[in-house]
Design a protein around this motif. Structure first.
Motif, mmCIF file in Angstrom:
data_model
loop_
_atom_site.group_PDB
_atom_site.id
_atom_site.type_symbol
_atom_site.label_atom_id
_atom_site.label_comp_id
_atom_site.label_asym_id
_atom_site.label_seq_id
_atom_site.Cartn_x
_atom_site.Cartn_y
_atom_site.Cartn_z
ATOM 1 N N ALA A 99 0.834 -1.352 -0.019
ATOM 2 C CA ALA A 99 0.027 -0.017 -0.008
ATOM 3 C C ALA A 99 0.724 1.303 0.083
ATOM 4 O O ALA A 99 0.374 2.334 0.431
ATOM 5 N N THR A 100 2.203 1.031 -0.436
ATOM 6 C CA THR A 100 3.014 2.347 -0.608
ATOM 7 C C THR A 100 2.448 3.490 -1.123
ATOM 8 O O THR A 100 2.656 4.450 -0.504
ATOM 9 N N ASP A 101 1.945 3.230 -2.417
ATOM 10 C CA ASP A 101 1.508 4.446 -3.306
ATOM 11 C C ASP A 101 0.232 5.098 -2.535
ATOM 12 O O ASP A 101 0.116 6.145 -2.555
ATOM 13 N N SER A 102 -0.496 4.412 -1.959
ATOM 14 C CA SER A 102 -1.501 4.776 -1.192
ATOM 15 C C SER A 102 -1.345 5.620 0.039
ATOM 16 O O SER A 102 -1.900 6.951 0.157
ATOM 17 N N ASN A 103 -0.322 5.123 0.617
ATOM 18 C CA ASN A 103 -0.018 5.785 1.946
ATOM 19 C C ASN A 103 0.645 7.289 1.552
ATOM 20 O O ASN A 103 0.371 8.310 2.297
ATOM 21 N N VAL A 104 1.485 7.064 0.511
ATOM 22 C CA VAL A 104 2.158 8.410 0.126
ATOM 23 C C VAL A 104 1.111 9.490 -0.360
ATOM 24 O O VAL A 104 1.033 10.665 0.083
ATOM 25 N N ALA A 105 0.213 8.874 -1.283
ATOM 26 C CA ALA A 105 -0.741 9.717 -1.967
ATOM 27 C C ALA A 105 -1.646 10.533 -0.769
ATOM 28 O O ALA A 105 -2.002 11.320 -0.825
ATOM 29 N N VAL A 106 -1.940 9.482 0.231
ATOM 30 C CA VAL A 106 -3.159 10.018 1.294
ATOM 31 C C VAL A 106 -2.495 10.969 2.044
ATOM 32 O O VAL A 106 -2.905 11.865 2.434
ATOM 33 N N TRP A 107 -1.324 10.521 2.605
ATOM 34 C CA TRP A 107 -0.481 11.289 3.815
ATOM 35 C C TRP A 107 0.291 12.356 3.410
ATOM 36 O O TRP A 107 0.730 13.350 4.343
ATOM 37 N N THR A 141 -8.713 10.692 -1.456
ATOM 38 C CA THR A 141 -7.451 9.826 -1.630
ATOM 39 C C THR A 141 -7.777 8.727 -0.716
ATOM 40 O O THR A 141 -7.177 7.574 -0.889
ATOM 41 N N ALA A 142 -7.965 8.852 0.682
ATOM 42 C CA ALA A 142 -8.102 7.945 1.622
ATOM 43 C C ALA A 142 -9.314 6.933 1.126
ATOM 44 O O ALA A 142 -9.368 5.472 1.201
ATOM 45 N N LEU A 143 -10.393 7.460 0.644
ATOM 46 C CA LEU A 143 -11.276 6.605 0.214
ATOM 47 C C LEU A 143 -11.104 5.748 -0.961
ATOM 48 O O LEU A 143 -11.464 4.514 -1.120
ATOM 49 N N VAL A 144 -10.210 6.562 -1.924
ATOM 50 C CA VAL A 144 -9.850 5.629 -2.954
ATOM 51 C C VAL A 144 -8.773 4.518 -2.701
ATOM 52 O O VAL A 144 -8.547 3.529 -3.091
ATOM 53 N N GLY A 145 -7.857 5.038 -1.721
ATOM 54 C CA GLY A 145 -6.802 4.366 -1.553
ATOM 55 C C GLY A 145 -6.933 3.150 -0.634
ATOM 56 O O GLY A 145 -6.415 1.980 -0.833
ATOM 57 N N TYR A 146 -7.920 3.087 0.232
ATOM 58 C CA TYR A 146 -8.261 2.241 1.415
ATOM 59 C C TYR A 146 -9.428 1.654 1.146
ATOM 60 O O TYR A 146 -9.866 0.707 1.936
ATOM 61 N N GLY A 147 -10.548 2.296 0.375
ATOM 62 C CA GLY A 147 -11.809 1.830 0.519
ATOM 63 C C GLY A 147 -12.031 0.425 -0.071
ATOM 64 O O GLY A 147 -12.667 -0.335 0.570
ATOM 65 N N PRO A 148 -11.574 -0.021 -1.154
ATOM 66 C CA PRO A 148 -11.584 -1.561 -1.549
ATOM 67 C C PRO A 148 -10.909 -2.495 -0.453
ATOM 68 O O PRO A 148 -11.617 -3.441 -0.188
ATOM 69 N N ASN A 149 -9.887 -1.874 0.163
ATOM 70 C CA ASN A 149 -9.462 -3.212 1.073
ATOM 71 C C ASN A 149 -10.610 -3.212 2.164
ATOM 72 O O ASN A 149 -10.912 -4.274 2.861
ATOM 73 N N VAL A 150 -11.262 -1.983 2.637
ATOM 74 C CA VAL A 150 -12.272 -2.072 3.480
ATOM 75 C C VAL A 150 -13.344 -2.841 3.329
ATOM 76 O O VAL A 150 -13.836 -3.772 4.052
ATOM 77 N N LEU A 151 -13.856 -2.546 2.265
ATOM 78 C CA LEU A 151 -14.956 -3.361 1.539
ATOM 79 C C LEU A 151 -14.590 -4.672 1.659
ATOM 80 O O LEU A 151 -15.539 -5.560 1.828
ATOM 81 N N ASN A 152 -13.798 -4.915 1.089
ATOM 82 C CA ASN A 152 -13.049 -6.515 0.928
ATOM 83 C C ASN A 152 -12.953 -7.219 2.177
ATOM 84 O O ASN A 152 -13.338 -8.518 2.462
ATOM 85 N N ALA A 153 -12.558 -6.302 3.518
ATOM 86 C CA ALA A 153 -12.271 -6.937 4.428
ATOM 87 C C ALA A 153 -13.692 -7.123 5.433
ATOM 88 O O ALA A 153 -13.871 -8.201 6.041
ATOM 89 N N VAL A 154 -14.649 -6.387 4.829
ATOM 90 C CA VAL A 154 -16.148 -6.556 5.548
ATOM 91 C C VAL A 154 -16.868 -7.428 4.867
ATOM 92 O O VAL A 154 -17.568 -8.437 5.636
ATOM 93 N N LEU A 155 -16.736 -7.560 3.537
ATOM 94 C CA LEU A 155 -17.691 -8.244 2.836
ATOM 95 C C LEU A 155 -17.119 -9.618 2.007
ATOM 96 O O LEU A 155 -18.131 -10.363 1.713
ATOM 97 N N VAL A 156 -16.061 -9.742 1.903
ATOM 98 C CA VAL A 156 -15.428 -10.796 1.040
ATOM 99 C C VAL A 156 -14.623 -11.666 2.145
ATOM 100 O O VAL A 156 -14.699 -12.768 2.160
#
Length: 849
Positions: free
Chosen positions: A322-330, A380-395
């Motif tokens: 998640a390096t790219d997401s972390n850099v882009a978000v924070w 950016t947090a929504l796009v960067g982390y959203g899929p992981n959160v949704l997958n963790a909850v539902l899949v």
């Protein structure tokens, strides 16, 4: 209708000059106006007199009988297998699908942009050498733009050539946006530097080893760069004082002022030639201030350099998938914190080097930067982390029952929120709590689903260029679709309006020839509504009240009401705007807030005005507006309001927005105001629910106010709101004691149905007489008809049942009608309670004389 029948029976209806109607009162008011227009008041008054009609032919007139037939005007024939029911469902599903298509396409395109930016970090890392050069050049360009515009505080002093909105736009374009972009680019640059050591070429310290030496290099570099920026900024600011006339009276500037191309070119050459002179002045005549500001810049810039070094160190520790997401978000928010800290220290170290105005400007700039950073962080947090959160909850490693429970809870809270938005009643505490959190739960869930859909459209590994193209294509598709799917035509307003027209205006259409399949006749409506004033029309002049929504308006005193009065009459349509106009706005906004009815909006139908006045379920609804609930109601197309041309701008003869997506987004985000080309109108009760405001404005000598709003707790909210608005806006007090109407026992019985008060016109108009208000309120006592008492005994909420109930049964219809007629006849007739201290008949006759 019962009130009107009582007045007609006493032959008092013809004594009224105005008929001011709001919300549901507009239904019966337009019914009466259309009937008078087609038949004349004398015939209408005879038709309303139920006792006279019964004596003559033992039957009601067609116009009243027609209303009984369509008391369930939305779906006249009830039942799950009724064609009317399924027509309503089909219409809603069709309009919902079309509006969702426009919204989803636009939102998907918008969410693809932060996804592309996150992917861009990965590309920059893979090609670090080339990326470092590109990013460095971008950073240098943005640094210059940021310094020249924001550091010099050019916009902290008023400029008459810019105007009010010009200052705001110049500040955002010249300061806020460049700083935000610079923070984003610098965060990328710092990330690259942590990879390939870009700063090794400009080490100023002789201490080569260790973190301390490296931090010292950053401190010296930051101090030097920040000092240079301030010298440039102060010099440019001095050039502004040395520059020639800024357009006022200059023949080259003409009407365009300082923005004329020839004037700009001449002024730019002059400033370039006098740069040295400006620098000499700022270091000479303003030496004390120059020293204070530059020394402060040197020290605060050093602290800022250390701050950037610390951000770089934090970034160097980011690893993993998640390096790219972390850099882009924070990355960008962290850099922005350093920017704000540096500016704060600069202002503090400068002491009196900054004026109060400049400090205020910097505070507002900091607030704008914070909001911008918060928006970017959220996206950016929504796009960067959203899929992981949704997958963790539902899949991932979850049971089917758990997934179903999550989805069911989301849908249930969403439905509760939609129902709360449509209802005007007061539900229980538990339902209110669910309804309060429902919009936020829905918004988060919807955005997560859209992000997940974006991942399907552009899966991992999709190039940045392709993502950019997809974003462009989706947004373009939304624009094109919105130009075909009208923001007005495909709301639920048309469905609502057509059925109101059939029930209330079709009642007096003697030549009615309904379509055999649909049941509608286009001749039921009066198109345009100025046709009300026909040769036969001799009744009260109709005023249909709506609310002009100002949820994002600039009138600070109106942040609670969030609306203004907007009226439809046979002659003119608009709102009184003259007292609320700043001088800086007059170049675009006309003082005249009213336009001729015959040509406004391409010709407004009576049915359209009636439906707008009763558009209670709308995303933006005056003082009742909730931004989160507006989002929820817009997405689900619970939209009865209407966008009409701004009466104070050119183009007021047009019908509706050409590209509706922008106005749909204004509804979605609660951004309606009175300055755009189109304004959003909804239920008049979202401003004032009795119609009294416009009558007091016209100085009516006597006003009969019929308050049929839902008020089971007898709080008199609508009356209190009307009194407050009249006092605040018009300076006129209404003195009224409603104690005789209040409940006297647990059976919810009242002594009287009315109260009489004074309208203090003499407080504003010298020598004016005091007006009279007769306030009627649905209430029960032992003198009402027996059948009404029977219905009240089995219906706890009567006569204040929820106004969300638009389906009246036979007994319900007759009980309200009979109660209204009883209230009118006992209040104004000779059969009034002889023990009452309110001799209303005499008051009415004296005031109307």
């Amino acid at each position: 209708m019962g009130i009107l029948q009582g007045l007609a029976r006493l032959k008092l209806l013809s004594r009224f000059d105005y008929l001011s109607m709001v919300s549901g009162g507009g239904y019966i008011g337009c019914w009466l106006s259309a009937w008078i227009s087609r038949s004349g008041l004398a015939r209408v008054e005879k038709g309303l007199d139920s006792e006279r009609v019964r004596r003559k032919d033992r039957n009601e007139t067609h116009e009243i009988k027609f209303l009984r037939n369509f008391s369930n005007y939305l779906t006249p024939r009830k039942g799950i297998f009724s064609a009317d029911t399924w027509t309503a469902i089909a219409t809603y599903v069709r309009n919902l699908t079309l509006n969702l298509t426009v919204l989803v396409a636009t939102l998907l395109g918008a969410l693809m942009i932060p996804k592309a930016l996150i992917a861009l970090h990965g590309v920059a890392t893979e090609h670090a050498d080339l990326s470092s050069l590109i990013v460095s050049m971008l950073l240098l360009t943005l640094a210059i733009a940021t310094v020249v515009t924001s550091i010099s505080s050019l916009f902290s002093e008023p400029n008459p050539n810019l105007g009010e909105r010009g200052h705001v736009w110049m500040t955002y374009l010249g300061a806020v946006i460049p700083v935000l972009v610079a923070a984003w680019v610098l965060s990328t640059w710092l990330w690259l530097d942590s990879r390939i050591q870009l700063t090794a070429v400009w080490e100023f310290s002789t201490r080569k080893g260790g973190r301390l030496g490296e931090a010292w290099n950053w401190a010296l570099g930051g101090a030097a760069a920040y000092l240079l920026m301030w010298v440039i900024g102060l010099t440019i600011r001095e050039q502004e004082r040395l520059a020639p006339d800024k357009g006022n009276g200059d023949p080259q500037a003409n009407s365009k002022g300082m923005y004329h191309p020839r004037f700009l070119a001449r002024r730019t050459l002059y400033k370039a030639a006098n740069y040295g002179r400006a620098l000499n002045r700022v270091m000479g005549r303003r030496a004390a201030r120059f020293r204070a500001v530059t020394w402060a810049a040197f020290f605060s810039g050093g602290v800022g350099g250390i701050g950037l070094f610390l951000v770089r160190q934090m970034m160097s520790g980011i690893e993993g998938s998640a390096t790219d997401s972390n850099v882009a978000v924070w990355g960008m928010p962290l850099v922005l914190v350093v920017f704000v800290l540096t500016g704060t220290l600069q202002i503090g170290f400068s002491g009196t080097g900054f004026s109060d105005e400049a400090r205020e400007w910097w505070s507002r700039l900091g607030a704008s930067l914070f909001l911008g950073a918060l928006f970017v962080l959220g996206a950016t947090a929504l796009v960067g982390y959203g899929p992981n959160v949704l997958n963790a909850v539902l899949v991932k490693d979850t049971q089917t029952w758990w997934q179903g429970s999550i989805l069911s809870a989301w849908l249930a809270t969403t439905v509760a929120g939609v129902l709360a938005g449509k209802s005007a009643s007061k539900p229980g505490r538990g339902f209110r709590l669910v309804a309060a959190i429902a919009p936020y739960v829905f918004v988060v869930g919807l955005l997560l689903l859209l992000v997940q859909l974006n991942s399907v459209i552009a899966p991992s590994g999709t190039s940045v260029g392709k993502m950019a193209f997809i974003a462009f294509a989706l947004i373009l598709a939304g624009l094109v679709l919105s130009s075909r799917v009208g923001v007005n035509e495909f709301s639920m307003h048309a469905f609502y309006r057509n059925r109101l027209v059939r029930a209330y205006l079709g009642a007096s259409n003697e030549r009615r020839a309904a379509h055999p399949f649909t049941g509608f006749d286009p001749t039921d409506d009066l198109d345009p509504m100025d046709q009300i004033i026909s040769d036969r029309f001799d009744g009260p002049y109709p005023i249909i009240n709506a609310a002009l929504n100002l949820v994002a308006g600039e009138e600070l005193a109106w942040q609670q009401r969030k609306a203004a009065s907007f009226t439809f009459t046979p002659k003119y349509i608009g709102h009184d705007a003259g007292l609320r106009t700043e001088k800086s706005q007059l170049s675009k906004l006309d003082q005249n807030g009213y336009r001729p009815t015959e040509s406004y909006g391409g010709g407004i139908r009576l049915g359209t005005a009636m439906a707008i006045s009763g558009a209670a379920a709308s995303p933006n609804m005056g003082y009742q507006t909730s931004t989160a609930l507006a989002f929820l109601m817009t997405v689900f197309n619970v939209r009865l309001g209407w966008w009409l041309p701004n009466t104070r701008l050119d183009g007021w003869t047009s019908r509706s927005p050409l590209i509706g997506i922008f106005y749909l987004l204004y509804e979605l985000l609660g951004m309606t105001n009175q300055k755009r080309r189109y304004v959003y109108l909804s239920d008049g009760g979202h401003f004032e629910n009795l119609g009294v405001y416009e009558l007091v404005k016209r100085r009516c000598k006597i006003i009969v106010a019929c308050d049929a709003s839902e008020d089971h707790d007898m709080t008199f909210a609508s009356l209190g709101n009307a009194i407050e608005k009249c006092r605040t806006d018009l300076g006129i007090d209404i003195e009224l004691d409603v104690d005789p109407i209040r409940w006297r026992d647990d059976d919810h019985y009242s002594e009287e149905h009315c109260a009489v008060g004074q309208i203090r016109y003499d407080q504003v108009d010298q020598g004016a007489s005091v007006g009279t208000i007769i306030y009627l309120k649905p209430s029960i006592n032992t003198r009402v008809p027996t059948d009404v008492l029977r219905y009240a005994a089995r219906t706890d909420q009567f006569p204040h049942e929820s106004t969300a109930d638009q389906w009246f049964g036979e007994s319900q219809f007759e009980s309200y009608r009979a109660l209204g007629q009883h209230i009118a006849t006992t209040t104004f007739g000779v059969v009034a309670n002889p023990q009452s201290t309110l001799n209303v008949a005499m008051v009415f006759a004296e005031a109307a004389r």
